[in-house]
Design a protein around this motif. Sequence first.
Motif, PDB file in Angstrom:
ATOM      1  N   LEU A  16       0.830  -1.211   0.000  1.00  9.07           N
ATOM      2  CA  LEU A  16       0.000   0.000   0.000  1.00  9.07           C
ATOM      3  C   LEU A  16       0.865   1.263   0.000  1.00  9.07           C
ATOM      4  O   LEU A  16       0.491   2.282  -0.566  1.00  9.07           O
ATOM      5  CB  LEU A  16      -0.947   0.012   1.201  1.00  9.07           C
ATOM      6  N   LYS A  17       2.031   1.168   0.634  1.00 10.43           N
ATOM      7  CA  LYS A  17       2.936   2.326   0.695  1.00 10.43           C
ATOM      8  C   LYS A  17       3.639   2.587  -0.638  1.00 10.43           C
ATOM      9  O   LYS A  17       4.383   3.530  -0.752  1.00 10.43           O
ATOM     10  CB  LYS A  17       3.966   2.134   1.817  1.00 10.43           C
ATOM     11  N   THR A  18       3.382   1.744  -1.651  1.00 10.66           N
ATOM     12  CA  THR A  18       3.946   1.995  -2.980  1.00 10.66           C
ATOM     13  C   THR A  18       2.918   2.652  -3.897  1.00 10.66           C
ATOM     14  O   THR A  18       3.195   2.947  -5.051  1.00 10.66           O
ATOM     15  CB  THR A  18       4.427   0.680  -3.657  1.00 10.66           C
ATOM     16  N   ILE A  19       1.712   2.887  -3.376  1.00 12.53           N
ATOM     17  CA  ILE A  19       0.629   3.474  -4.176  1.00 12.53           C
ATOM     18  C   ILE A  19       0.452   4.929  -3.750  1.00 12.53           C
ATOM     19  O   ILE A  19       0.266   5.212  -2.575  1.00 12.53           O
ATOM     20  CB  ILE A  19      -0.688   2.687  -3.981  1.00 12.53           C
ATOM     21  N   TYR A  20       0.519   5.815  -4.731  1.00 11.34           N
ATOM     22  CA  TYR A  20       0.456   7.241  -4.423  1.00 11.34           C
ATOM     23  C   TYR A  20      -0.816   7.879  -4.955  1.00 11.34           C
ATOM     24  O   TYR A  20      -1.312   7.495  -6.007  1.00 11.34           O
ATOM     25  CB  TYR A  20       1.671   7.962  -5.035  1.00 11.34           C
ATOM     26  N   ASP A  21      -1.300   8.851  -4.200  1.00 14.61           N
ATOM     27  CA  ASP A  21      -2.392   9.677  -4.685  1.00 14.61           C
ATOM     28  C   ASP A  21      -1.784  10.543  -5.789  1.00 14.61           C
ATOM     29  O   ASP A  21      -0.772  11.189  -5.562  1.00 14.61           O
ATOM     30  CB  ASP A  21      -2.925  10.562  -3.537  1.00 14.61           C
ATOM     31  N   PRO A  22      -2.376  10.570  -6.990  1.00 13.37           N
ATOM     32  CA  PRO A  22      -1.757  11.315  -8.091  1.00 13.37           C
ATOM     33  C   PRO A  22      -1.676  12.826  -7.853  1.00 13.37           C
ATOM     34  O   PRO A  22      -0.862  13.497  -8.464  1.00 13.37           O
ATOM     35  CB  PRO A  22      -2.649  11.005  -9.293  1.00 13.37           C
ATOM     36  N   VAL A  26       2.334  11.793  -1.710  1.00 13.39           N
ATOM     37  CA  VAL A  26       2.449  10.988  -0.494  1.00 13.39           C
ATOM     38  C   VAL A  26       1.686   9.691  -0.745  1.00 13.39           C
ATOM     39  O   VAL A  26       0.643   9.711  -1.399  1.00 13.39           O
ATOM     40  CB  VAL A  26       1.846  11.744   0.723  1.00 13.39           C
ATOM     41  N   ASP A  27       2.189   8.567  -0.204  1.00 14.28           N
ATOM     42  CA  ASP A  27       1.485   7.312  -0.450  1.00 14.28           C
ATOM     43  C   ASP A  27       0.150   7.277   0.303  1.00 14.28           C
ATOM     44  O   ASP A  27      -0.045   7.994   1.281  1.00 14.28           O
ATOM     45  CB  ASP A  27       2.376   6.098  -0.118  1.00 14.28           C
ATOM     46  N   ILE A  28      -0.741   6.430  -0.188  1.00 10.51           N
ATOM     47  CA  ILE A  28      -2.114   6.404   0.336  1.00 10.51           C
ATOM     48  C   ILE A  28      -2.180   5.946   1.787  1.00 10.51           C
ATOM     49  O   ILE A  28      -3.093   6.320   2.514  1.00 10.51           O
ATOM     50  CB  ILE A  28      -3.054   5.549  -0.543  1.00 10.51           C
ATOM     51  N   TYR A  29      -1.186   5.164   2.218  1.00 12.72           N
ATOM     52  CA  TYR A  29      -1.184   4.703   3.610  1.00 12.72           C
ATOM     53  C   TYR A  29      -0.856   5.862   4.548  1.00 12.72           C
ATOM     54  O   TYR A  29      -1.561   6.100   5.527  1.00 12.72           O
ATOM     55  CB  TYR A  29      -0.189   3.552   3.783  1.00 12.72           C
ATOM     56  N   GLU A  30       0.212   6.600   4.234  1.00 11.22           N
ATOM     57  CA  GLU A  30       0.606   7.745   5.065  1.00 11.22           C
ATOM     58  C   GLU A  30      -0.432   8.864   4.999  1.00 11.22           C
ATOM     59  O   GLU A  30      -0.575   9.638   5.932  1.00 11.22           O
ATOM     60  CB  GLU A  30       1.987   8.279   4.642  1.00 11.22           C
ATOM     61  N   LEU A  31      -1.146   8.936   3.877  1.00  5.13           N
ATOM     62  CA  LEU A  31      -2.203   9.949   3.736  1.00  5.13           C
ATOM     63  C   LEU A  31      -3.393   9.653   4.647  1.00  5.13           C
ATOM     64  O   LEU A  31      -4.221  10.515   4.869  1.00  5.13           O
ATOM     65  CB  LEU A  31      -2.721   9.986   2.296  1.00  5.13           C
ATOM     66  N   SER A  95      -0.390  10.898   8.447  1.00  4.31           N
ATOM     67  CA  SER A  95       0.686  10.627   9.400  1.00  4.31           C
ATOM     68  C   SER A  95       1.550  11.878   9.552  1.00  4.31           C
ATOM     69  O   SER A  95       1.523  12.776   8.704  1.00  4.31           O
ATOM     70  CB  SER A  95       1.560   9.473   8.898  1.00  4.31           C
ATOM     71  N   GLU A  96       2.324  11.922  10.634  1.00  5.63           N
ATOM     72  CA  GLU A  96       3.252  13.042  10.839  1.00  5.63           C
ATOM     73  C   GLU A  96       4.182  13.149   9.634  1.00  5.63           C
ATOM     74  O   GLU A  96       4.497  14.236   9.170  1.00  5.63           O
ATOM     75  CB  GLU A  96       4.091  12.813  12.111  1.00  5.63           C
ATOM     76  N   GLU A  97       4.619  11.975   9.140  1.00  6.59           N
ATOM     77  CA  GLU A  97       5.538  11.924   8.002  1.00  6.59           C
ATOM     78  C   GLU A  97       4.925  12.614   6.775  1.00  6.59           C
ATOM     79  O   GLU A  97       5.588  13.379   6.078  1.00  6.59           O
ATOM     80  CB  GLU A  97       5.827  10.452   7.689  1.00  6.59           C
ATOM     81  N   ALA A  98       3.645  12.331   6.515  1.00  7.59           N
ATOM     82  CA  ALA A  98       2.961  12.929   5.375  1.00  7.59           C
ATOM     83  C   ALA A  98       2.828  14.435   5.551  1.00  7.59           C
ATOM     84  O   ALA A  98       3.052  15.209   4.620  1.00  7.59           O
ATOM     85  CB  ALA A  98       1.581  12.295   5.192  1.00  7.59           C
ATOM     86  N   LYS A  99       2.479  14.863   6.762  1.00  9.57           N
ATOM     87  CA  LYS A  99       2.330  16.302   7.022  1.00  9.57           C
ATOM     88  C   LYS A  99       3.674  17.015   6.848  1.00  9.57           C
ATOM     89  O   LYS A  99       3.730  18.119   6.303  1.00  9.57           O
ATOM     90  CB  LYS A  99       1.781  16.526   8.438  1.00  9.57           C
TER      91      LYS A  99
END
Length: 105
Positions: A16-22, A26-31, A95-99
């Motif tokens: 899931l962390k390899t899939i990004y919102d276009p 940021v990947d969809i998991y961290e989002l 996630s904090e990482e995404a922010k």
Amino acid sequence: MEINTEELGDKIVRVLKTIYDPEIPVDIYELGLIYDVFVNEDMDTKILMTLTTPNCPVAETLPLEVEEKVKSLKDVKDCEVEITFDPPWTQDLMSEEAKLELGML
């Protein structure tokens, strides 16, 4: 070697962390778009996810990409992706990482 459901769950999260919102780099998991990952004893999986908005431009393709990538794991028998808007996605789910990545911290 038998893989257990917890190990498979971890593998699914890695995929899931390899899939990004276009629209957001940021990947969809961290989002925070993935609400839950269920794996049963038969190694069938169900992913409960949301989209940033109900009329998201990738509403048709993103769930399909999630399903295909999860199904590509050799231990996964089947994958069902369910889209929900309850609760609706907000930036608080990131996630904090995404922010940090998006300069929001």
